[in-house]
Design a protein around this motif. Structure first.
Motif, PDB file in Angstrom:
ATOM      1  N   SER A 153       1.234  -1.022  -0.162  1.00  0.00           N
ATOM      2  CA  SER A 153       0.357  -0.240   0.189  1.00  0.00           C
ATOM      3  C   SER A 153       0.844   1.133   0.352  1.00  0.00           C
ATOM      4  O   SER A 153       0.506   2.130  -1.184  1.00  0.00           O
ATOM      5  N   ALA A 154       1.774   1.091   0.633  1.00  0.00           N
ATOM      6  CA  ALA A 154       3.018   2.285   0.669  1.00  0.00           C
ATOM      7  C   ALA A 154       3.524   2.619  -0.631  1.00  0.00           C
ATOM      8  O   ALA A 154       3.397   4.021  -1.333  1.00  0.00           O
ATOM      9  N   ALA A 155       3.593   1.790  -1.532  1.00  0.00           N
ATOM     10  CA  ALA A 155       3.883   1.823  -2.742  1.00  0.00           C
ATOM     11  C   ALA A 155       3.029   2.196  -4.040  1.00  0.00           C
ATOM     12  O   ALA A 155       3.309   2.483  -4.728  1.00  0.00           O
ATOM     13  N   LEU A 156       2.381   2.297  -3.802  1.00  0.00           N
ATOM     14  CA  LEU A 156       0.519   2.077  -3.945  1.00  0.00           C
ATOM     15  C   LEU A 156       0.487   3.952  -4.265  1.00  0.00           C
ATOM     16  O   LEU A 156       0.271   4.515  -4.757  1.00  0.00           O
ATOM     17  N   THR A 157       1.032   4.487  -3.188  1.00  0.00           N
ATOM     18  CA  THR A 157       0.858   5.852  -3.274  1.00  0.00           C
ATOM     19  C   THR A 157       1.359   6.960  -4.116  1.00  0.00           C
ATOM     20  O   THR A 157       1.532   7.647  -4.319  1.00  0.00           O
ATOM     21  N   VAL A 158       2.930   5.953  -4.500  1.00  0.00           N
ATOM     22  CA  VAL A 158       3.626   6.691  -5.718  1.00  0.00           C
ATOM     23  C   VAL A 158       2.745   6.453  -6.309  1.00  0.00           C
ATOM     24  O   VAL A 158       2.556   5.639  -7.696  1.00  0.00           O
ATOM     25  N   THR A 159       3.058   7.640  -7.466  1.00  0.00           N
ATOM     26  CA  THR A 159       1.930   8.324  -8.723  1.00  0.00           C
ATOM     27  C   THR A 159       1.519   7.502  -9.895  1.00  0.00           C
ATOM     28  O   THR A 159       1.129   6.850 -10.387  1.00  0.00           O
ATOM     29  N   GLU A 160       3.143   7.111 -10.323  1.00  0.00           N
ATOM     30  CA  GLU A 160       3.551   6.035 -10.798  1.00  0.00           C
ATOM     31  C   GLU A 160       2.957   4.739 -11.747  1.00  0.00           C
ATOM     32  O   GLU A 160       2.704   3.887 -12.244  1.00  0.00           O
ATOM     33  N   VAL A 161       2.446   4.818 -10.082  1.00  0.00           N
ATOM     34  CA  VAL A 161       2.325   3.442  -9.598  1.00  0.00           C
ATOM     35  C   VAL A 161       1.188   1.901 -10.153  1.00  0.00           C
ATOM     36  O   VAL A 161       0.419   2.450  -9.425  1.00  0.00           O
ATOM     37  N   GLY A 162       0.756   1.256 -10.373  1.00  0.00           N
ATOM     38  CA  GLY A 162       0.121   0.486 -11.207  1.00  0.00           C
ATOM     39  C   GLY A 162      -0.525  -0.552 -10.075  1.00  0.00           C
ATOM     40  O   GLY A 162      -1.585  -0.292  -9.434  1.00  0.00           O
ATOM     41  N   GLU A 163       0.292  -1.450  -9.982  1.00  0.00           N
ATOM     42  CA  GLU A 163       0.021  -2.510  -9.300  1.00  0.00           C
ATOM     43  C   GLU A 163       1.493  -2.864  -8.329  1.00  0.00           C
ATOM     44  O   GLU A 163       2.714  -2.626  -9.289  1.00  0.00           O
ATOM     45  N   ALA A 164       1.711  -3.903  -7.168  1.00  0.00           N
ATOM     46  CA  ALA A 164       2.955  -3.495  -6.198  1.00  0.00           C
ATOM     47  C   ALA A 164       2.472  -5.397  -5.760  1.00  0.00           C
ATOM     48  O   ALA A 164       1.272  -5.335  -5.696  1.00  0.00           O
ATOM     49  N   ALA A 165       3.595  -5.318  -5.658  1.00  0.00           N
ATOM     50  CA  ALA A 165       3.235  -7.047  -4.897  1.00  0.00           C
ATOM     51  C   ALA A 165       4.809  -7.209  -4.123  1.00  0.00           C
ATOM     52  O   ALA A 165       6.090  -6.991  -5.013  1.00  0.00           O
ATOM     53  N   VAL A 166       4.833  -7.971  -2.884  1.00  0.00           N
ATOM     54  CA  VAL A 166       6.544  -7.267  -2.295  1.00  0.00           C
ATOM     55  C   VAL A 166       6.503  -9.141  -1.768  1.00  0.00           C
ATOM     56  O   VAL A 166       5.652  -9.917  -2.025  1.00  0.00           O
ATOM     57  N   VAL A 167       8.171  -9.683  -2.134  1.00  0.00           N
ATOM     58  CA  VAL A 167       7.793 -10.501  -2.267  1.00  0.00           C
ATOM     59  C   VAL A 167       9.058 -11.403  -1.172  1.00  0.00           C
ATOM     60  O   VAL A 167       9.843  -9.987  -1.257  1.00  0.00           O
TER      61      VAL A 167
END
Ligand code: PRX
Length: 676
Positions: free
Chosen positions: A567-581
């Motif tokens: 959810s923190a990564a999704l606050t970046v305007t350019e980011v559409g989807e994020a997945a952490v492993v």
């Protein structure tokens, strides 16, 4: 999700099958001769036939204003209450009651990170004076009273111990947020806890730098205001009393220097509040499977009895010991095993400000020698880092440990053996203690004077804890099954959190719903506590913990929720989807890799990778920075649209992602592989 979980279980099962049995190592007679627990009858005394009355032994390690009448209130599972009817105060038990015998004994050794600064030694008398004065300030200047919450965002200093114990004296619920967390993360926790007072420090040393910490307080207050929580007062402890060490200016009327205020409260005495045993001592926020951190709400009587009992018998703490837990008080380990447990037993507890290898990897052993530390407690990450710095170095120092602890993450047998042979000079016992923020104290460990040690295994349940390993269908995996399953605790115990702050429903769902067959049952046997860890139960009754089976990543023994990072990564305007492993790391155990795909119209760049990484540091804290940011053309997905984290994890770890032909977009896998 189910698909991901199955994959994980398969990997764990393979590990279990290929796991090499380690030999048993017996504690030296020198340790047994002085150990607090060498009487085998403890196993029977704390056996199921004597549950829950066995825990009277732990309650009796404390001083009560009014003795409890009911050991365990079972009327509303899983909201069990311990020592009901009892009135107690944690501050009294950790401070006042030691004055008669130990008034002039050191309670806290504060070790500043700069080696040319003197170590400060605070006696129990001095701690008593300081706790009383600060409690008076909290009560009279801040208007805080029993049941109120207060958020602490304090660095590692003796002032933090004073602050916690002053809160406990009044019955004010403290919620200490690890100082490495960002101002925004502190704000989120203050909002959830509804704190109107924030207690912080101006600056602290880390890796040789004096860091401005007060700037985070300004962010915290602003961010909390945005979320509707007004922080009225910010109290600031000074790293150097009398001198303000931060560059960030004070805010008139809101910020107050503790040392200035304290002048008014010199010599104040505050009678400890007589609080119900099942009242709340503190909140400790931890990451879970959803984005929002949850506040583990710990009790006064049950928690204190449990950490005192386990400190005495598992940590083997005697009042004459000098005990150093090299963890941060901002995590549960520090609460239970730097502050409450050791101080309840009148030990001298070491608080170290900085990083273990500053200015070099010999620092811990010099501190240990100077202070006469004989019990040492740390994490596999710290052990791995010290080993890598110079594997022979600890042999060149003549520190003298009788007992060492490892906690927070699985320890590889090779690393365990180095800890034993090199750090412990082959003569210290080791306990590998498995537990969690939610559990208050240890769940599994050997009893050091009774059980042999086994590298890489934590041991059986500690006295009064009855663990069990279930498979996914709820069948019990017996000893020696050679298969991994989900470790649970069958019974209630006094150290367990009361609930998740403000979210009883989530508490039940997350920890009890998994294996509870009858939500109406009043019998505790129907309510196994689901820990969220995979484990193997060996033929000899020892457990080996394999790590999280949920969406939590354990980095250097710190819990990070993948959802929180995403959810923190999704606050970046350019980011559409994020997945952490999680990706295996030789020092930190695991590090998160962040995969993102961009919204249409944006292109990948090094700057954008940096921006994403910086955002995580700002939103959560620098320790949450990913090991690597991958900007991918698309996420590998199942036909139903789920991101295949398993495939991403394999690529990040340079492993074969397996059969991907059933994916909706198999071609993307190859494209991502080319990026590594
Ligand atoms: O996965 C387990 C791991 O750390 C998790 C709990 O993290 P936290 O709540 O931050 O508390 C850390 C300090 C108690 C567990 O679910 N863990 C903890 N201790 C061990 C461990 N894994 C293996 N061996 C341990 N001794």
């Amino acid at each position: 999700m189910a698909e991901d979980k199955r994959d994980q279980a398969v990997t764990e099962a393979e590990i279990a099958v290929h796991w090499k049995e380690e030999e048993l190592i017996y504690p030296p007679t020198s340790f047994i001769a002085q150990a607090n627990m060498t009487d085998e009858t403890v196993l029977e005394r704390f056996g199921e036939a004597n549950f829950p009355n066995c825990y009277k032994e732990y309650a009796d390690l404390l001083d009560w204003y009014e003795y409890w009448h009911t050991i365990l209130d079972e009327s509303k599972p899983p909201f069990w209450k311990w020592f009901v009817g009892g009135k107690i105060n944690a501050s009294y038990n950790c401070v006042d009651r030691h004055l008669a015998k130990h008034r002039n004994k050191t309670a806290i050794h504060f070790v500043p990170e700069p080696e040319d600064e003197a170590i400060q030694h605070m006696t129990f008398q001095e701690l008593y004076v300081r706790v009383n004065e600060f409690a008076a300030l909290l009560r009279d200047f801040c208007g805080l009273k029993a049941g109120d919450t207060v958020t602490l965002h304090m660095p590692m200093t003796a002032d933090l111990a004073v602050t916690m114990l002053a809160c406990a004296r009044l019955g004010v619920i403290h919620s200490q947020v690890f100082s490495g967390f960002s101002g925004k993360a502190a704000a989120d926790r203050a909002v959830d806890a509804k704190s109107r007072v924030l207690i912080t420090g101006d600056a602290y040393y880390r890796a040789g730098k004096l860091i401005d910490h007060k700037e985070k307080a300004d962010i915290a207050v602003d961010e909390a205001a945005k979320e509707g929580q007004k922080i009225e007062k910010v109290l600031i402890w000074q790293r150097y009393p009398g001198k303000y060490s931060a560059a960030t200016p004070m805010v008139e009327g809101r910020d107050f220097i503790v040392n200035d205020l304290l002048k008014k409260y010199r010599h104040a005495i505050v009678e400890p509040e007589r609080l119900p045993a099942e009242g709340t001592l503190f909140l400790m926020y931890t990451s879970g499977t959803t984005g929002k951190p949850k506040g583990a709400q710990h009790s006064i009587g049950g928690y204190l009895a449990y950490v005192t009992g386990t400190s005495k018998y598992i940590q083997d703490i005697h009042p004459e010991d000098v005990y150093w837990c090299m963890a941060d008080i901002g995590w549960i380990t520090g609460h239970s095993y730097i502050i409450y447990g050791p101080l309840a037993l009148a030990a001298s507890s070491v608080i170290y400000e900085g990083v273990p290898n500053y200015p070099d990897a010999g620092r811990p052993w010099r501190v240990a020698k100077e202070l006469g530390v004989n019990i040492f407690h740390t994490s596999p990450t710290a052990i791995r880092a010290l080993r890598r710095a110079d594997p022979d170095l600890p042999l060149k120092y003549d520190h003298n440990f009788k007992h060492m602890t490892t906690v927070g993450e699985p320890i590889e047998p090779e690393v365990w053996k180095w800890y034993h042979k090199v750090v412990g000079h082959g003569k210290a016992v080791i306990v590998d203690t498995w537990w969690q923020t939610e559990t208050g104290g240890f769940l599994c460990s050997t009893i050091p004077g009774l059980h042999p040690m086994k590298a890489g295994s934590c041991g059986p349940g500690v006295p009064g804890i009855y663990p069990v390993v279930f498979d996914d269908e709820g069948n019990v995996l017996p000893r020696g099954a050679g298969k991994a399953g989900n470790i649970c605790i069958r019974n209630p115990w006094p150290g367990r959190m009361l609930t998740i702050w403000g979210d009883d429903e989530r508490f039940v769902r997350q920890y009890y719903a998994r294996y509870n067959k009858d939500p109406k049952s009043k019998d505790w046997r129907d309510w196994p506590y689901f820990a969220g860890d995979g484990a193997v139960y060996a033929a000899d009754g020892y457990f080996r913990i394999l790590g999280r089976i949920d969406d939590v990543i354990n980095v250097s023994g710190h819990r990070l929720g993948t959802k929180e990072l995403e959810s923190a990564a999704l606050t970046v305007t350019e980011v559409g989807e994020a997945a952490v492993v999680p990706v295996p790391d030789p020092i930190k155990g695991r590090v998160p890799h962040m995969f993102v795909s961009l919204k249409p119209g944006y292109t990948a760049s090094k700057e954008l990778e940096q921006k994403i990484s910086d955002t995580l540091a700002r939103e959560i804290g620098p320790f949450a920075k990913p090991g690597k940011v991958w900007i991918v053309p698309d996420m590998p997905k199942t036909r139903s649209g789920k991101i295949m984290r398993r495939v991403l994890a394999a690529i990040a770890d340079h492993k074969d992602p397996g059969d991907v032909m059933t994916l909706a977009n198999p071609e993307v896998v190859e494209a991502i592989q080319k990026m590594s």
